[in-house]
Write an enzyme that holds these catalytic residues in place. Structure first.
Site, short mmCIF file in Angstrom:
data_model
loop_
_atom_site.label_atom_id
_atom_site.label_comp_id
_atom_site.label_asym_id
_atom_site.label_seq_id
_atom_site.Cartn_x
_atom_site.Cartn_y
_atom_site.Cartn_z
CG HIS A 14 -6.00 45.00 -39.88
ND1 HIS A 14 -6.21 45.25 -41.22
CD2 HIS A 14 -5.71 46.21 -39.32
CE1 HIS A 14 -6.06 46.55 -41.46
NE2 HIS A 14 -5.77 47.15 -40.31
CG HIS A 16 -3.91 49.82 -36.10
ND1 HIS A 16 -2.75 50.06 -36.79
CD2 HIS A 16 -4.82 49.40 -37.04
CE1 HIS A 16 -2.94 49.81 -38.08
NE2 HIS A 16 -4.18 49.41 -38.26
CG HIS A 194 -2.49 49.12 -43.10
ND1 HIS A 194 -1.77 48.43 -42.16
CD2 HIS A 194 -3.66 49.48 -42.50
CE1 HIS A 194 -2.48 48.39 -41.03
NE2 HIS A 194 -3.63 49.02 -41.21
CD GLU A 197 -7.93 51.89 -44.55
OE1 GLU A 197 -6.72 52.15 -44.44
OE2 GLU A 197 -8.75 51.99 -43.59
CG ASP A 275 -8.38 48.99 -38.92
OD1 ASP A 275 -7.17 48.96 -38.65
OD2 ASP A 275 -8.84 49.66 -39.87
CG ASP A 276 -7.80 51.71 -35.65
OD1 ASP A 276 -6.74 51.77 -35.00
OD2 ASP A 276 -7.84 51.64 -36.89
N1 HPA Z 1 -5.32 52.38 -42.01
C1 HPA Z 1 -4.18 53.05 -41.99
N2 HPA Z 1 -3.60 53.43 -40.87
C2 HPA Z 1 -4.18 53.11 -39.70
C3 HPA Z 1 -5.36 52.41 -39.68
C4 HPA Z 1 -5.96 52.02 -40.90
O1 HPA Z 1 -7.02 51.38 -40.98
N3 HPA Z 1 -5.68 52.27 -38.37
C5 HPA Z 1 -4.69 52.84 -37.65
N4 HPA Z 1 -3.77 53.36 -38.46
ZN ZN Z 2 -5.33 49.10 -39.95
#
Ligand code: HPA
Ligand code: ZN
Length: 341
Positions: A14, A16, A194, A197, A275-276
């Site tokens: 996971h 991006h 996704h 969240e 994630d990011d």
């Molecule tokens: N959630 C949804 N979209 C996203 C995320 C995330 O954690 N990171 C980058 N785009």
């Molecule tokens: Zn994500």
């Protein structure tokens, strides 16, 4: 980072790629490409990283992605990530990218996929890292645009492992994207979505039952629905959990409150991912490390999480087994044998 965490063979599932854009590279690309930014120094960029929810992050993330224009830019972005991931013990990375963020600005999809794929190839050769590429549709845009994106990506089908669904979750249920995911599955693409969240458990059900999701990205809110938890446990559907992301986007108030330990105890397949990472304060190693500290996870539990990550990859069984064997060798403390396993 402890030597144990750093050396622990793991998969990152996971991630991006646009979320690995470090402030210094963002500023350099802005200059290189003549894209004006509202920041002039790394500290000014970092000061903007105070998020209150998913949308407050996405606004900054899409703005920064405007600096990415050429095949070389996508190569540089991706290779920098792969080097960091390799240093954190990542043996396999299955990487998300958001083509619509770039094609909307006139960047051809071939430039995006080409630059990223060149870096994945370079990492195989130079770092011995295995990887795959997952095309994410932006759920805040209409489903017809997702379909057009899939169609344009099919010229590069051989470079893609799967499809995903990301961006603003609430108000954009997975079921809206039934047709495009059906078309992607017909192409043999794997599916990660996704859900849960910020969105309700119903979105996780839709991801599974309508989109055919094989993995759920995040999935935190699945815990609110006992029948859903049972489904995820029985089918061993992996949840790719991102603790530092959850902290930064206020999905949890403190890392100590993170549900990862509960998820493990319920028998869910949970992995730890970043994630990011450029935006959320740490790459995968830091996510393992800080989660271990906050939840007092043992080395055995961390190894179990790494094992979950290997099992959750979209690799063929034999290749998965090679990674699992490598993990066994590591945890049993034996010296690596000559063939590299
Ligand atoms: N959630 C949804 N979209 C996203 C995320 C995330 O954690 N990171 C980058 N785009
Ligand atoms: Zn994500």
């Amino acid at each position: 980072m402890t030597e144990f965490v750093k050396g622990l063979p793991k998969a990152e599932l996971h991630l991006h790629i646009e979320g690995t854009l470090e402030p210094d590279l963002m500023l350099a690309l802005g200059k290189r490409n003549g894209v004006p930014l509202s920041y002039s120094s790394v500290s000014e960029v970092e000061a903007a990283y105070e998020f209150t929810n998913l949308q407050s992050f996405l606004d900054v993330y899409y703005e920064a992605a405007r600096t990415l224009l050429t095949r070389q830019d996508f190569f540089d972005l991706t290779f920098e990530y792969l080097e960091r991931a390799s240093a954190d013990g990542v043996a396999r990375a299955e990487i998300f990218f958001d083509p619509q963020t770039h094609t909307e600005r006139g960047v051809p999809i071939g430039t995006v996929i080409g630059g990223i794929s060149d870096a994945l190839d370079a990492a195989t050769e130079r770092l011995g890292m295995s990887s795959g590429l997952i095309l994410c549709f932006l759920r805040h845009l209409p489903a017809a645009q997702a379909m057009a994106t899939l169609e344009s990506a099919l010229s590069y089908r051989h470079l893609l492992l799967g499809v995903g669904l990301d961006s603003s979750e609430v108000g954009h249920p997975p079921g809206d994207f039934a047709d495009v995911f059906a078309a992607a599955r017909d192409e043999g693409l794997r599916v990660a979505v996704h859900a849960g969240e910020e969105g309700p458990p119903q979105y996780v059900w839709e991801a599974l039952d309508i989109l055919g999701a094989e993995r759920i990205d995040h999935g935190n809110r699945a815990l609110e629905d006992a029948a859903l938890v049972n489904r995820l446990v029985v089918d061993q559907v992996p949840l790719t959990v991102c603790p530092l992301s959850n902290l930064k986007l206020q999905v949890v108030r403190r890392l100590e409150d993170h549900p990862l330990r509960d998820m493990l105890q319920l028998g869910l397949n949970v992995s730890i991912n970043s994630d990011d990472p450029s935006y959320f304060g740490g790459y995968i190693g830091a996510n393992y490390e800080r989660t271990q500290a906050a939840l007092e996870l043992s080395d055995e539990e961390l190894a179990g999480i790494a094992r979950n990550s290997m099992k959750a990859t979209f690799l063929p069984e034999e290749e998965k087994q090679v990674l699992l064997d490598r993990l066994d060798v590591y945890t049993s403390g034996r010296r690596p044998v000559a063939n590299g396993l």
